[in-house]
Design a protein around this motif. Structure first.
Motif, PDB file in Angstrom:
ATOM      1  N   ARG A 111      -2.845   0.179  -4.298  1.00  0.00           N
ATOM      2  CA  ARG A 111      -3.880   0.749  -3.429  1.00  0.00           C
ATOM      3  C   ARG A 111      -3.245   1.707  -2.442  1.00  0.00           C
ATOM      4  O   ARG A 111      -2.101   1.502  -1.996  1.00  0.00           O
ATOM      5  N   GLU A 167      -3.020   3.372   1.283  1.00  0.00           N
ATOM      6  CA  GLU A 167      -3.203   2.876   2.643  1.00  0.00           C
ATOM      7  C   GLU A 167      -4.547   3.338   3.208  1.00  0.00           C
ATOM      8  O   GLU A 167      -4.998   4.454   2.937  1.00  0.00           O
ATOM      9  N   SER A 227      -9.106   4.390   2.830  1.00  0.00           N
ATOM     10  CA  SER A 227      -8.951   4.553   1.387  1.00  0.00           C
ATOM     11  C   SER A 227      -9.498   5.901   0.916  1.00  0.00           C
ATOM     12  O   SER A 227     -10.609   6.287   1.282  1.00  0.00           O
ATOM     13  N   HIS A 241       0.848  -1.182   0.000  1.00  0.00           N
ATOM     14  CA  HIS A 241       0.000   0.000   0.000  1.00  0.00           C
ATOM     15  C   HIS A 241       0.887   1.237   0.000  1.00  0.00           C
ATOM     16  O   HIS A 241       1.975   1.224   0.582  1.00  0.00           O
TER      17      HIS A 241
END
Length: 312
Positions: free
Chosen positions: A261, A263, A266, A180
């Motif tokens: 993605r 962290e 989101s 992430h």
């Protein structure tokens, strides 16, 4: 004075050309000109300066045109009230949708909507957020599908879903080395953005705090009105970008390997339906709302563990 004359006046104001206005009204130019001339004689004013090309409203003409818009908007609502009272789902629904959402959301529900509600005619246009707000207020749009909140007291908003942001890079080792990432990890000098006027651009700026960062070493200053164009530039090793969640359905298996993605919580944008606060076609909006929600993954309806990125 009658409704038809006011409609002709607005057509000329829109097209700034008598022939084009008459064609849009499916009448001859002579008929349209005669009807407007008759109205001018009745009111004892000149509505349009016909010596200018394109045609322009006079000072008094601008005021009358604005009032005509308001009057016709209220008149058209009479049929909407009748449809609401009859509990009928029918009529026209004029939708404005932002370009960063339209190509990905519309295909999910439009066919189902039209097949289910065959007495509803949809008119859909892509506009920026500011254009949608303006057209909702003037009455030329019924509903907008866009990122909210807009914080406009004259407009009514209802949440549809939350769309997560993803980092997309072809060559950046950042996406390979970390499961992430943090917004601060994004290098602004490699970031490709939508052009000015798109709310998604503003949200990316806010997510990555780009207004506070230095762009002096920028190698490629490329801005586009299309997320797909930007994505293709990233595929050519020209930089990185941020993609909203619904765009991921367009990616190949190989392209999905370039995603990272952020962290949790989101980062997301809140997508909603927006209408004028005095809007009447409640049944049409309800079925539109339900059709969209039926087409959206359930995970996008959950607000938990998400941070809404502001528009401004």
């Amino acid at each position: 004075m009658n409704i038809q004359q006011l409609e002709y006046v607005l057509a000329v104001d829109k097209h700034r050309h008598f022939l084009k206005a008459s064609e849009s009204c499916f009448i001859t130019q002579a008929t349209l000109s005669a009807m407007i001339k008759k109205l001018e004689e009745e009111l004892n004013v000149i509505l349009f300066d016909r010596n200018k090309h394109p045609v322009e409203p006079t000072a008094i003409g601008k005021k009358i045109i604005e009032q005509a818009k308001k009057s016709l908007r209220e008149i058209y609502r009479i049929q909407d009230i009748i449809n609401e009272e009859k509990d009928e789902v029918k009529g026209e629904l004029r939708i404005g949708i932002i370009p960063s959402l339209a190509p990905y959301l519309l295909p999910l529900f439009i066919k189902q909507f039209l097949d289910t509600y065959q007495d509803v005619a949809l008119t859909i246009n892509e506009y920026t957020t500011s254009e949608i707000q303006e057209k909702l207020l003037e009455g030329s749009l019924d509903v907008g599908i866009l990122a909210i909140p807009l914080l406009n007291n004259d407009l009514k908003e209802s949440t549809l879903f939350y769309e997560e942001f993803f980092y997309y890079s072809n060559t950046d080792v950042l996406s390979k080395s970390k499961q992430h990432i943090l917004p601060k990890d994004v290098n602004p000098n490699n970031l490709l953005l939508l052009e000015e006027g798109h709310c998604f651009r503003n949200q990316v700026f806010n997510l990555c705090e780009l207004r506070k960062k230095d762009f002096t070493s920028l190698k490629l200053n490329y801005q586009s009105g299309s997320i797909e164009t930007i994505r293709k530039m990233v595929d050519l090793n020209m930089g990185c970008t941020i993609l909203p969640e619904l765009t991921l359905s367009m990616l190949t298996t190989e392209q999905k390997q370039k995603l990272s993605r952020f962290e949790k919580p989101s980062p997301v944008r809140e997508i909603g339906l927006v209408t004028h606060r005095h809007f009447i076609k409640e049944k049409l909006i309800k079925v539109l709302n339900n059709c969209i929600l039926d087409a959206i993954p359930q995970s996008m309806l959950d607000k938990s563990c998400k941070t809404i990125i502001p528009l401004q």
